[in-house]
Design an enzyme around this catalytic site. Structure first.
Site, PDB file in Angstrom:
ATOM      1  N   THR A  63       0.918  -1.132   0.000  1.00 16.79           N
ATOM      2  CA  THR A  63       0.000   0.000   0.000  1.00 16.79           C
ATOM      3  C   THR A  63       0.952   1.174   0.000  1.00 16.79           C
ATOM      4  O   THR A  63       2.089   1.036   0.441  1.00 16.79           O
ATOM      5  CB  THR A  63      -0.883   0.024   1.274  1.00 16.79           C
ATOM      6  N   SER A  91     -10.756  -3.124   0.739  1.00 18.07           N
ATOM      7  CA  SER A  91      -9.509  -2.733   1.394  1.00 18.07           C
ATOM      8  C   SER A  91      -9.777  -1.644   2.438  1.00 18.07           C
ATOM      9  O   SER A  91     -10.771  -0.929   2.364  1.00 18.07           O
ATOM     10  CB  SER A  91      -8.558  -2.201   0.334  1.00 18.07           C
ATOM     11  N   ASP A  92      -8.847  -1.508   3.368  1.00 22.95           N
ATOM     12  CA  ASP A  92      -8.963  -0.424   4.365  1.00 22.95           C
ATOM     13  C   ASP A  92      -8.623   0.953   3.799  1.00 22.95           C
ATOM     14  O   ASP A  92      -8.966   1.974   4.394  1.00 22.95           O
ATOM     15  CB  ASP A  92      -7.990  -0.686   5.526  1.00 22.95           C
ATOM     16  N   GLY A  95      -5.691  -5.220   5.521  1.00 27.39           N
ATOM     17  CA  GLY A  95      -6.851  -4.341   5.634  1.00 27.39           C
ATOM     18  C   GLY A  95      -7.820  -4.741   6.731  1.00 27.39           C
ATOM     19  O   GLY A  95      -8.344  -3.894   7.454  1.00 27.39           O
TER      20      GLY A  95
END
Ligand code: GLY
Length: 277
Positions: free
Chosen positions: A151, A181-182, A203
């Protein structure tokens, strides 16, 4: 401050480590130069776009491939001053998901997912782009877990004291279609007038720990940033949460923290640049 996900000593070479150190230094310094004439909000988008364009990192070009063989990316941006958040979730076939999030910033509907996000990007003039690189296809075809959890993100504080955060990801790799996803949630990317945070890691763990929102809330309520980060990461231990975060406060305090080895990061104040080692 920027981050480029996690680096695993056991599964990646010293050449890759050096390349990531050099890339993060170059991007942090370019973003700082940009910050001198742009806002924090413009700068976090600029930095994350550069990270997306570098195939070393799992965002934009070089994103990981999901279980059905398709790349779906997520990205978000948040302005600390206006508390405005926009993002895209599971977006396909654009070069820079963060720029689609930027484009959504002035809209009423500011977080779009899947097909709707793609339709919006097309209508906004983002051309078709295949972010796949041969290494990721090779990993996918060999049914290997990709090396390292990636990320990318940036937090910035500008000359007017404004904070912003941006985060972009290609996801976990081999995930179930529809997994969120976070990175385009307030757990993975959050900023207000006191503090800005961008996260990386798994995530599900980042959402369970509500990491970015929790750190920002604690700092806003008067907790020292170092204590806020320590407490929030301690709360991951009960479920062995795997996460990293870069944290920047309105007073210019810079903190980086990971729960497992090693998040890769760089930060600069224009005079000195530091990179993970
Ligand atoms: N932090 C990236 C993801 O788990 O999707």
């Amino acid at each position: 401050m920027i981050h480029g996900g996690f680096f695993s000593e056991s599964s990646t070479s010293s050449e890759v480590k050096l390349a990531k150190q050099q890339a993060l230094k170059r991007i942090a310094e370019a973003a700082h130069a940009y910050l001198l004439t742009h806002s924090a909000l413009e700068t976090v988008a600029f930095a994350v776009q550069m990270l997306e364009d570098d195939p070393l990192f799992n965002a934009g070009t070089g994103s990981q491939i999901q279980s059905d063989g398709i790349i779906r990316m997520s990205a978000a941006i948040m302005d600390g001053q206006s508390a405005r958040f926009s993002g895209v979730i599971n977006l396909e076939n654009v070069q820079n998901p963060i720029q689609v999030a930027v484009q959504l910033f002035s809209e009423d509907d500011r977080v779009l997912g899947g097909e709707g996000a793609g339709k919006f990007a097309k209508e906004a003039g983002f051309p078709f782009y295949n972010p796949e690189i041969p290494q990721r296809r090779g990993e996918y075809e060999a049914k290997l877990k990709a090396t390292g959890i990636g990320t990318v993100g940036c937090v910035a504080l500008d000359g007017l004291g404004r904070l912003a955060a941006a985060t972009s990801t290609g996801g976990k790799g081999f995930e179930r279609v529809g997994r969120i996803s976070d990175s385009a949630t307030v757990a993975g990317n959050y900023a207000n007038e006191f503090c800005a945070v961008s996260c990386t890691g798994v995530g599900e763990d980042i959402v369970s720990g509500a990491i970015a929102a929790k750190i920002v809330t604690r700092v806003s309520d008067g907790m020292a940033a170092t204590v806020a980060v320590e407490r929030t990461f301690n709360e991951l231990k009960s479920f062995d949460g795997f996460a990293g975060a870069i944290v920047l406060t309105a007073t210019g305090e810079m903190i980086w923290q990971d729960s497992h080895p090693h998040m890769v990061w760089a930060h600069t104040d224009g005079e000195s640049t530091k990179v993970f080692d």
